[in-house]
Design a protein around this motif. Sequence first.
Motif, PDB file in Angstrom:
ATOM      1  N   LEU A   1      31.368  46.860  -1.804  1.00  0.00           N
ATOM      2  CA  LEU A   1      31.232  47.200  -3.222  1.00  0.00           C
ATOM      3  C   LEU A   1      32.093  46.322  -4.122  1.00  0.00           C
ATOM      4  CD1 LEU A   1      30.978  51.079  -3.016  1.00  0.00           C
ATOM      5  CD2 LEU A   1      29.166  49.409  -3.414  1.00  0.00           C
ATOM      6  N   ARG A   2      32.836  45.412  -3.528  1.00  0.00           N
ATOM      7  CA  ARG A   2      33.579  44.424  -4.317  1.00  0.00           C
ATOM      8  C   ARG A   2      32.803  43.117  -4.406  1.00  0.00           C
ATOM      9  NH1 ARG A   2      39.595  43.583  -2.539  1.00  0.00           N
ATOM     10  NH2 ARG A   2      39.761  45.578  -3.637  1.00  0.00           N
ATOM     11  N   THR A   3      32.206  42.690  -3.287  1.00  0.00           N
ATOM     12  CA  THR A   3      31.501  41.405  -3.278  1.00  0.00           C
ATOM     13  C   THR A   3      30.043  41.518  -3.717  1.00  0.00           C
ATOM     14  OG1 THR A   3      30.953  41.712  -0.926  1.00  0.00           O
ATOM     15  CG2 THR A   3      32.987  40.521  -1.452  1.00  0.00           C
ATOM     16  N   LEU A   4      29.445  42.716  -3.574  1.00  0.00           N
ATOM     17  CA  LEU A   4      28.037  42.879  -3.961  1.00  0.00           C
ATOM     18  C   LEU A   4      27.796  42.561  -5.427  1.00  0.00           C
ATOM     19  CD1 LEU A   4      25.135  43.713  -3.511  1.00  0.00           C
ATOM     20  CD2 LEU A   4      25.838  46.116  -3.616  1.00  0.00           C
ATOM     21  N   PRO A   5      28.570  43.116  -6.377  1.00  0.00           N
ATOM     22  CA  PRO A   5      28.310  42.767  -7.787  1.00  0.00           C
ATOM     23  C   PRO A   5      28.534  41.292  -8.092  1.00  0.00           C
ATOM     24  CG  PRO A   5      30.324  44.094  -7.575  1.00  0.00           C
ATOM     25  CD  PRO A   5      29.624  44.147  -6.253  1.00  0.00           C
ATOM     26  N   ARG A   6      29.461  40.664  -7.372  1.00  0.00           N
ATOM     27  CA  ARG A   6      29.677  39.236  -7.593  1.00  0.00           C
ATOM     28  C   ARG A   6      28.437  38.433  -7.219  1.00  0.00           C
ATOM     29  NH1 ARG A   6      35.604  38.668  -4.640  1.00  0.00           N
ATOM     30  NH2 ARG A   6      36.775  40.077  -6.029  1.00  0.00           N
ATOM     31  N   LEU A   7      27.823  38.812  -6.095  1.00  0.00           N
ATOM     32  CA  LEU A   7      26.617  38.096  -5.668  1.00  0.00           C
ATOM     33  C   LEU A   7      25.468  38.349  -6.634  1.00  0.00           C
ATOM     34  CD1 LEU A   7      25.236  36.357  -3.525  1.00  0.00           C
ATOM     35  CD2 LEU A   7      24.646  38.459  -2.303  1.00  0.00           C
ATOM     36  N   LEU A   8      25.345  39.595  -7.098  1.00  0.00           N
ATOM     37  CA  LEU A   8      24.263  39.917  -8.029  1.00  0.00           C
ATOM     38  C   LEU A   8      24.401  39.145  -9.337  1.00  0.00           C
ATOM     39  CD1 LEU A   8      24.086  43.790  -7.495  1.00  0.00           C
ATOM     40  CD2 LEU A   8      22.388  42.100  -6.762  1.00  0.00           C
ATOM     41  N   GLU A   9      25.637  38.877  -9.753  1.00  0.00           N
ATOM     42  CA  GLU A   9      25.872  38.160 -11.003  1.00  0.00           C
ATOM     43  C   GLU A   9      25.649  36.656 -10.864  1.00  0.00           C
ATOM     44  OE1 GLU A   9      29.844  39.160 -11.998  1.00  0.00           O
ATOM     45  OE2 GLU A   9      29.378  41.240 -12.556  1.00  0.00           O
ATOM     46  N   ASN A  10      25.711  36.141  -9.637  1.00  0.00           N
ATOM     47  CA  ASN A  10      25.612  34.698  -9.422  1.00  0.00           C
ATOM     48  C   ASN A  10      24.203  34.345  -8.946  1.00  0.00           C
ATOM     49  OD1 ASN A  10      25.961  31.981  -8.680  1.00  0.00           O
ATOM     50  ND2 ASN A  10      28.122  32.335  -8.198  1.00  0.00           N
ATOM     51  N   GLU A  11      23.309  34.137  -9.872  1.00  0.00           N
ATOM     52  CA  GLU A  11      21.920  33.840  -9.532  1.00  0.00           C
ATOM     53  C   GLU A  11      21.787  32.519  -8.783  1.00  0.00           C
ATOM     54  OE1 GLU A  11      19.465  34.022 -12.950  1.00  0.00           O
ATOM     55  OE2 GLU A  11      19.965  36.113 -13.434  1.00  0.00           O
ATOM     56  N   GLU A  12      22.677  31.584  -9.075  1.00  0.00           N
ATOM     57  CA  GLU A  12      22.595  30.288  -8.412  1.00  0.00           C
ATOM     58  C   GLU A  12      22.854  30.414  -6.916  1.00  0.00           C
ATOM     59  OE1 GLU A  12      24.755  25.875  -8.453  1.00  0.00           O
ATOM     60  OE2 GLU A  12      25.235  27.362  -9.990  1.00  0.00           O
ATOM     61  N   VAL A  13      23.896  31.161  -6.537  1.00  0.00           N
ATOM     62  CA  VAL A  13      24.211  31.349  -5.121  1.00  0.00           C
ATOM     63  C   VAL A  13      23.087  32.103  -4.418  1.00  0.00           C
ATOM     64  CG1 VAL A  13      25.776  32.482  -3.495  1.00  0.00           C
ATOM     65  CG2 VAL A  13      26.696  31.222  -5.446  1.00  0.00           C
ATOM     66  N   PHE A  14      22.622  33.187  -5.039  1.00  0.00           N
ATOM     67  CA  PHE A  14      21.544  33.947  -4.410  1.00  0.00           C
ATOM     68  C   PHE A  14      20.291  33.083  -4.270  1.00  0.00           C
ATOM     69  CE2 PHE A  14      19.043  37.286  -2.926  1.00  0.00           C
ATOM     70  CZ  PHE A  14      19.817  38.412  -2.756  1.00  0.00           C
ATOM     71  N   GLY A  15      20.037  32.233  -5.254  1.00  0.00           N
ATOM     72  CA  GLY A  15      18.884  31.347  -5.170  1.00  0.00           C
ATOM     73  C   GLY A  15      18.988  30.384  -3.999  1.00  0.00           C
ATOM     74  N   ARG A  16      20.216  29.943  -3.686  1.00  0.00           N
ATOM     75  CA  ARG A  16      20.407  29.005  -2.569  1.00  0.00           C
ATOM     76  C   ARG A  16      20.186  29.659  -1.214  1.00  0.00           C
ATOM     77  NH1 ARG A  16      26.071  26.534  -2.670  1.00  0.00           N
ATOM     78  NH2 ARG A  16      25.196  25.338  -0.939  1.00  0.00           N
ATOM     79  N   ILE A  17      20.608  30.929  -1.077  1.00  0.00           N
ATOM     80  CA  ILE A  17      20.502  31.579   0.229  1.00  0.00           C
ATOM     81  C   ILE A  17      19.176  32.324   0.408  1.00  0.00           C
ATOM     82  CG2 ILE A  17      22.997  31.888   0.303  1.00  0.00           C
ATOM     83  CD1 ILE A  17      22.558  34.862  -0.212  1.00  0.00           C
ATOM     84  N   ARG A  18      18.421  32.493  -0.669  1.00  0.00           N
ATOM     85  CA  ARG A  18      17.238  33.361  -0.644  1.00  0.00           C
ATOM     86  C   ARG A  18      16.252  33.005   0.464  1.00  0.00           C
ATOM     87  NH1 ARG A  18      12.182  33.221  -2.701  1.00  0.00           N
ATOM     88  NH2 ARG A  18      12.550  31.153  -3.616  1.00  0.00           N
ATOM     89  N   THR A  19      15.961  31.717   0.625  1.00  0.00           N
ATOM     90  CA  THR A  19      14.949  31.312   1.609  1.00  0.00           C
ATOM     91  C   THR A  19      15.463  31.360   3.040  1.00  0.00           C
ATOM     92  OG1 THR A  19      15.550  28.985   1.293  1.00  0.00           O
ATOM     93  CG2 THR A  19      13.738  29.863  -0.050  1.00  0.00           C
ATOM     94  N   HIS A  20      16.796  31.439   3.214  1.00  0.00           N
ATOM     95  CA  HIS A  20      17.383  31.456   4.556  1.00  0.00           C
ATOM     96  C   HIS A  20      17.756  32.864   5.018  1.00  0.00           C
ATOM     97  CE1 HIS A  20      17.756  27.102   4.203  1.00  0.00           C
ATOM     98  NE2 HIS A  20      18.374  27.270   3.039  1.00  0.00           N
ATOM     99  N   LEU A  21      17.970  33.768   4.097  1.00  0.00           N
ATOM    100  CA  LEU A  21      18.548  35.071   4.404  1.00  0.00           C
ATOM    101  C   LEU A  21      17.651  35.888   5.338  1.00  0.00           C
ATOM    102  CD1 LEU A  21      20.917  36.978   3.790  1.00  0.00           C
ATOM    103  CD2 LEU A  21      19.594  37.867   1.863  1.00  0.00           C
ATOM    104  N   SER A  22      18.210  36.281   6.490  1.00  0.00           N
ATOM    105  CA  SER A  22      17.453  37.100   7.445  1.00  0.00           C
ATOM    106  C   SER A  22      18.137  38.427   7.747  1.00  0.00           C
ATOM    107  CB  SER A  22      17.252  36.329   8.761  1.00  0.00           C
ATOM    108  OG  SER A  22      18.507  36.047   9.384  1.00  0.00           O
ATOM    109  N   SER A  23      19.431  38.549   7.415  1.00  0.00           N
ATOM    110  CA  SER A  23      20.169  39.765   7.764  1.00  0.00           C
ATOM    111  C   SER A  23      21.139  40.121   6.647  1.00  0.00           C
ATOM    112  CB  SER A  23      20.937  39.567   9.079  1.00  0.00           C
ATOM    113  OG  SER A  23      21.693  40.706   9.407  1.00  0.00           O
ATOM    114  N   VAL A  24      21.120  41.402   6.225  1.00  0.00           N
ATOM    115  CA  VAL A  24      22.031  41.902   5.197  1.00  0.00           C
ATOM    116  C   VAL A  24      22.828  43.058   5.785  1.00  0.00           C
ATOM    117  CG1 VAL A  24      22.225  43.029   2.957  1.00  0.00           C
ATOM    118  CG2 VAL A  24      20.548  41.204   3.292  1.00  0.00           C
ATOM    119  N   ASN A  25      24.153  42.984   5.643  1.00  0.00           N
ATOM    120  CA  ASN A  25      25.044  44.025   6.142  1.00  0.00           C
ATOM    121  C   ASN A  25      25.828  44.591   4.964  1.00  0.00           C
ATOM    122  OD1 ASN A  25      24.907  43.498   9.295  1.00  0.00           O
ATOM    123  ND2 ASN A  25      25.077  41.514   8.290  1.00  0.00           N
TER     124      ASN A  25
END
Length: 307
Positions: A52-76
């Motif tokens: 709950l500390r890193t999740l909002p950071r990732l949601l706010e950073n569209e650029e980072v999420f855009g980079r990992i989007r096509t590779h992401l296979s597992s979410v913990n």
Amino acid sequence: MALLQLPSEVLLHMLDGVGASFFYKDIRRLHVSKRWYSLAWLIMAREVHLNLRTLPRLLENEEVFGRIRTHLSSVNLYLHFLGKTVRDDPSPDDKCVVEANSFLDQLVVPLRHCPQLKSLSIIAALGLFGLSTGSIGSLLSVCPLTSLHIDIPIRLALWRGRPGYNDHTAHLCRCINALLPSLRRLSCRLHLICDQLLEPLPDDANGPLKLEELIINLTQPSFTGQGRHHPRNCGSILAPFEPVQKAIENQAEALVARLNNPRMVRVIGYGVLLQEIYAYDAITKRRTRLEPDAEWDAEGQVVADEG
């Protein structure tokens, strides 16, 4: 040949064996060289670990999420409040709980655009009271998962009447049941659970299932540190839970007949008077005694042969 002189496909295979957790434990392990970083980053991009500390950071950073989007296979997801204890249990109306549910709702949309996503793990700490079943159910429905680990031994809030609420996503047992045709691995512990979790699927889905590993844990950690207790029955929290446990064991046994390659199908629960913990093996129809802190897939000691 030096390690970094190996072909990229060989080095990537080696790093894949090491796993993303190796780099998450110490981010400095990424920075060996530019080539190493480019390959190790791909491994990390496949598997993200969020709290709950890193999740909002990732949601706010569209650029980072855009980079990992096509590779992401597992979410913990690790849902807990750092620094809080069970006695600090917040209510569903507390700001921190409202924000947690909001973050989960926001995560649904980007995950729907992750074509490789197949594995989801959600673990919630005891001190996090009031997670929305609707928010969690929406996460479970983002894609046809092949692996699901859900460990939420806490009191949930149905949040009836809030925007986006509906019976399908609010009833987690029904939501998990709908995933059975695509799952290969399922491990599950909920504070609210019922026999709809493993009920027979519709007639048009009665063919063989891909499921290989199934563990349903019906034990509950203590909120006070003393004593043991059953989870609550979704259908009626006031009804005795023992019939639900027996029904789930029977359903697990019937499910085995529909599995192509069953490796482990077990239901973990309590014995008489909650004194001991047992695992019922639906494949061998044997019951084993487990230590209180044993892993869910531990062998245990065989105490009965029900075959």
